[in-house]
Design a protein around this motif. Structure first.
Motif, PDB file in Angstrom:
ATOM      1  N   THR A 105       0.818  -1.219   0.000  1.00 20.55           N
ATOM      2  CA  THR A 105       0.000   0.000   0.000  1.00 20.55           C
ATOM      3  C   THR A 105       0.848   1.265   0.000  1.00 20.55           C
ATOM      4  O   THR A 105       0.327   2.347  -0.241  1.00 20.55           O
ATOM      5  CB  THR A 105      -0.929   0.028   1.237  1.00 20.55           C
ATOM      6  N   GLY A 106       2.147   1.125   0.255  1.00 19.10           N
ATOM      7  CA  GLY A 106       3.002   2.295   0.338  1.00 19.10           C
ATOM      8  C   GLY A 106       3.688   2.651  -0.957  1.00 19.10           C
ATOM      9  O   GLY A 106       4.410   3.652  -1.033  1.00 19.10           O
ATOM     10  N   SER A 107       3.520   1.822  -2.011  1.00 13.49           N
ATOM     11  CA  SER A 107       4.128   2.087  -3.312  1.00 13.49           C
ATOM     12  C   SER A 107       3.161   1.665  -4.404  1.00 13.49           C
ATOM     13  O   SER A 107       2.088   1.115  -4.121  1.00 13.49           O
ATOM     14  CB  SER A 107       5.464   1.339  -3.447  1.00 13.49           C
ATOM     15  N   ALA A 108       3.543   1.914  -5.673  1.00 18.10           N
ATOM     16  CA  ALA A 108       2.667   1.596  -6.791  1.00 18.10           C
ATOM     17  C   ALA A 108       2.413   0.099  -6.872  1.00 18.10           C
ATOM     18  O   ALA A 108       3.325  -0.714  -6.713  1.00 18.10           O
ATOM     19  CB  ALA A 108       3.285   2.095  -8.093  1.00 18.10           C
ATOM     20  N   SER A 109       1.159  -0.264  -7.106  1.00 16.33           N
ATOM     21  CA  SER A 109       0.784  -1.669  -7.205  1.00 16.33           C
ATOM     22  C   SER A 109      -0.438  -1.792  -8.091  1.00 16.33           C
ATOM     23  O   SER A 109      -1.373  -0.983  -7.994  1.00 16.33           O
ATOM     24  CB  SER A 109       0.495  -2.253  -5.818  1.00 16.33           C
ATOM     25  N   TRP A 110      -0.455  -2.793  -8.950  1.00 12.15           N
ATOM     26  CA  TRP A 110      -1.611  -3.023  -9.815  1.00 12.15           C
ATOM     27  C   TRP A 110      -2.860  -3.314  -8.996  1.00 12.15           C
ATOM     28  O   TRP A 110      -3.937  -2.801  -9.298  1.00 12.15           O
ATOM     29  CB  TRP A 110      -1.329  -4.195 -10.754  1.00 12.15           C
ATOM     30  N   GLY A 111      -2.727  -4.142  -7.978  1.00 13.19           N
ATOM     31  CA  GLY A 111      -3.885  -4.476  -7.159  1.00 13.19           C
ATOM     32  C   GLY A 111      -4.456  -3.270  -6.455  1.00 13.19           C
ATOM     33  O   GLY A 111      -5.684  -3.103  -6.349  1.00 13.19           O
ATOM     34  N   GLN A 112      -3.594  -2.403  -5.951  1.00 12.63           N
ATOM     35  CA  GLN A 112      -4.052  -1.185  -5.282  1.00 12.63           C
ATOM     36  C   GLN A 112      -4.761  -0.267  -6.271  1.00 12.63           C
ATOM     37  O   GLN A 112      -5.783   0.350  -5.948  1.00 12.63           O
ATOM     38  CB  GLN A 112      -2.858  -0.479  -4.656  1.00 12.63           C
ATOM     39  N   THR A 113      -4.233  -0.160  -7.508  1.00  9.74           N
ATOM     40  CA  THR A 113      -4.874   0.667  -8.518  1.00  9.74           C
ATOM     41  C   THR A 113      -6.251   0.114  -8.884  1.00  9.74           C
ATOM     42  O   THR A 113      -7.212   0.884  -9.070  1.00  9.74           O
ATOM     43  CB  THR A 113      -3.995   0.744  -9.783  1.00  9.74           C
ATOM     44  N   ILE A 114      -6.377  -1.188  -8.979  1.00  5.66           N
ATOM     45  CA  ILE A 114      -7.678  -1.807  -9.274  1.00  5.66           C
ATOM     46  C   ILE A 114      -8.677  -1.492  -8.169  1.00  5.66           C
ATOM     47  O   ILE A 114      -9.844  -1.163  -8.444  1.00  5.66           O
ATOM     48  CB  ILE A 114      -7.512  -3.331  -9.454  1.00  5.66           C
ATOM     49  N   ALA A 115      -8.229  -1.578  -6.919  1.00  4.07           N
ATOM     50  CA  ALA A 115      -9.125  -1.262  -5.803  1.00  4.07           C
ATOM     51  C   ALA A 115      -9.578   0.189  -5.851  1.00  4.07           C
ATOM     52  O   ALA A 115     -10.747   0.497  -5.598  1.00  4.07           O
ATOM     53  CB  ALA A 115      -8.415  -1.549  -4.472  1.00  4.07           C
ATOM     54  N   ASN A 116      -8.672   1.106  -6.198  1.00  7.41           N
ATOM     55  CA  ASN A 116      -9.038   2.520  -6.290  1.00  7.41           C
ATOM     56  C   ASN A 116      -9.943   2.805  -7.476  1.00  7.41           C
ATOM     57  O   ASN A 116     -10.714   3.780  -7.461  1.00  7.41           O
ATOM     58  CB  ASN A 116      -7.773   3.377  -6.400  1.00  7.41           C
ATOM     59  N   ALA A 117      -9.856   1.973  -8.535  1.00 14.19           N
ATOM     60  CA  ALA A 117     -10.606   2.246  -9.763  1.00 14.19           C
ATOM     61  C   ALA A 117     -12.023   1.696  -9.739  1.00 14.19           C
ATOM     62  O   ALA A 117     -12.863   2.133 -10.536  1.00 14.19           O
ATOM     63  CB  ALA A 117      -9.856   1.660 -10.962  1.00 14.19           C
ATOM     64  N   VAL A 118     -12.311   0.761  -8.858  1.00 14.16           N
ATOM     65  CA  VAL A 118     -13.641   0.131  -8.840  1.00 14.16           C
ATOM     66  C   VAL A 118     -14.774   1.149  -8.682  1.00 14.16           C
ATOM     67  O   VAL A 118     -15.776   1.084  -9.405  1.00 14.16           O
ATOM     68  CB  VAL A 118     -13.703  -0.951  -7.750  1.00 14.16           C
ATOM     69  N   PRO A 119     -14.695   2.132  -7.784  1.00  8.85           N
ATOM     70  CA  PRO A 119     -15.812   3.084  -7.646  1.00  8.85           C
ATOM     71  C   PRO A 119     -16.038   3.942  -8.886  1.00  8.85           C
ATOM     72  O   PRO A 119     -17.118   4.526  -9.030  1.00  8.85           O
ATOM     73  CB  PRO A 119     -15.387   3.957  -6.447  1.00  8.85           C
TER      74      PRO A 119
END
Length: 344
Positions: free
Chosen positions: A290-304
């Motif tokens: 969660t502290g750096s760039a991650s595909w999974g984190q971006t997907i979670a942010n993009a869902v809404p």
């Protein structure tokens, strides 16, 4: 009718080479001079799907290794920006939080080829590039550590036998009974509570994720290697090494390990895509990186934002799917090349 005599089966006879009746022919001599590794790589070179997948994987490896240079070439960066400089921050307008240029409401912006993330104003291409590096770095390191641990434990358990084998087999079975996701959900809050305020929290988080993946990934390799060693330790060359007084360490790593190349390569090729998917899944759940760039984190942010800004979600999702699919298909091709009896 007299029975036709058949010679012993060799790896060369299991290859895709045409049947050769004359053992003195040039083609027969070329095949007989090949090692099992050369025969396996020859099969891979003739597999078009394997070559295509290898090119895809190589592309992602280049992106991960040269992420800084690629981001610099496109003029993108992970540096934070003032959101209202690139986003619609006028709360009287309907498109609050969306980019002022580029998708989803404006034409293509060459300064941000993948668009801008709503609400944060981050560059999507920069996060995609560095997210690729994060996924491959974590998955690669976890695969390396899990493979080394699994190979060593499998060698010792299979060769020693007796009480040592029973104890190590119990440890393997014990770890196999622990649900991976439950353990990750338990360990992650502990790490956050202990190191959440540390200056090196990002490094600690990545290291702990590698440790978690390795901790729950070595068992399959260990069981596979143990089974292979149980059959190999009764072979003549192992008995000869024991009679000659060869040290156990030398027998394990000089005699047994070279004969385990095929199962090791196969297990590594199948473990790597599993760890890439696991890293993205954990980041999506908020317990991974969660502290750096991650595909999974971006997907979670993009869902809404899916209904108005689908490109924001598709970009990291396509990256994960393409990389995992290419690695899985390449792993299947490697398995078929090293073990022709499993060829579909």
């Amino acid at each position: 009718m007299s029975a036709q005599a058949t010679g012993p089966e060799t790896l060369g006879s299991l290859s895709d080479e045409p049947e050769i009746n004359d053992p003195n022919s040039k083609q027969a001599k070329e095949i007989s001079g090949k090692s099992p590794m050369q025969i396996a790589f020859g099969r891979l070179r003739r597999d078009k799907i394997a070559i295509t997948c290898a090119i895809v994987v190589l592309f992602f490896l280049v992106v991960a290794v040269f992420a800084d240079l690629i981001a610099k070439a496109f003029g993108v960066t992970l540096d934070t920006v003032t959101a209202c400089e690139v986003l619609e921050c006028n709360f009287a307008e309907p498109g609050v939080g969306y980019p002022k240029s580029g998708p989803p409401f404006y034409p293509f912006d060459p300064e941000h080829p993948f668009g801008i993330a709503p609400r944060t104003g981050a560059d999507n291409l920069a996060h995609w590039i560095y997210g690729c590096r994060t996924s491959l770095m974590i998955a690669g390191a976890a695969t390396l550590f899990a493979s080394v641990v699994g190979i060593v434990i499998g060698l010792v358990a299979g060769f020693a036998g007796g009480v040592v084998d029973r104890i190590l087999s119990f440890i393997i079975d014990f770890f196999l009974t622990i649900p991976f996701l439950l353990a990750a959900l338990t360990i992650s809050p502990i790490i956050i509570d202990r190191f959440g305020t540390s200056d090196s929290y990002e490094t600690i988080q990545i290291g702990s994720l590698i440790l978690i993946l390795s901790m729950f990934g070595w068992m399959t390799v260990a069981r596979l290697i143990r089974g292979e060693v149980l059959s190999l330790r009764e072979r003549e060359f192992i008995h000869a090494a024991r009679v000659l007084g060869m040290p156990t360490r030398r027998i394990l790593f000089r005699e047994l390990l070279p004969n385990l190349t095929a199962p090791i390569v196969i297990s590594i090729s199948l473990m790597l895509p599993a760890f890439v998917a696991a890293e993205a899944g954990l980041a999506f759940l908020g317990i991974g990186v969660t502290g750096s760039a991650s595909w999974g984190q971006t997907i979670a942010n993009a869902v809404p934002y899916w209904s108005n800004y689908p490109l924001y979600l598709w970009e990291p999702l396509i990256g994960v799917v393409a990389l995992v699919l290419a690695l899985n298909l390449l792993g299947d091709a490697v398995r078929d090349a090293f073990d022709p009896k499993t060829r579909r």
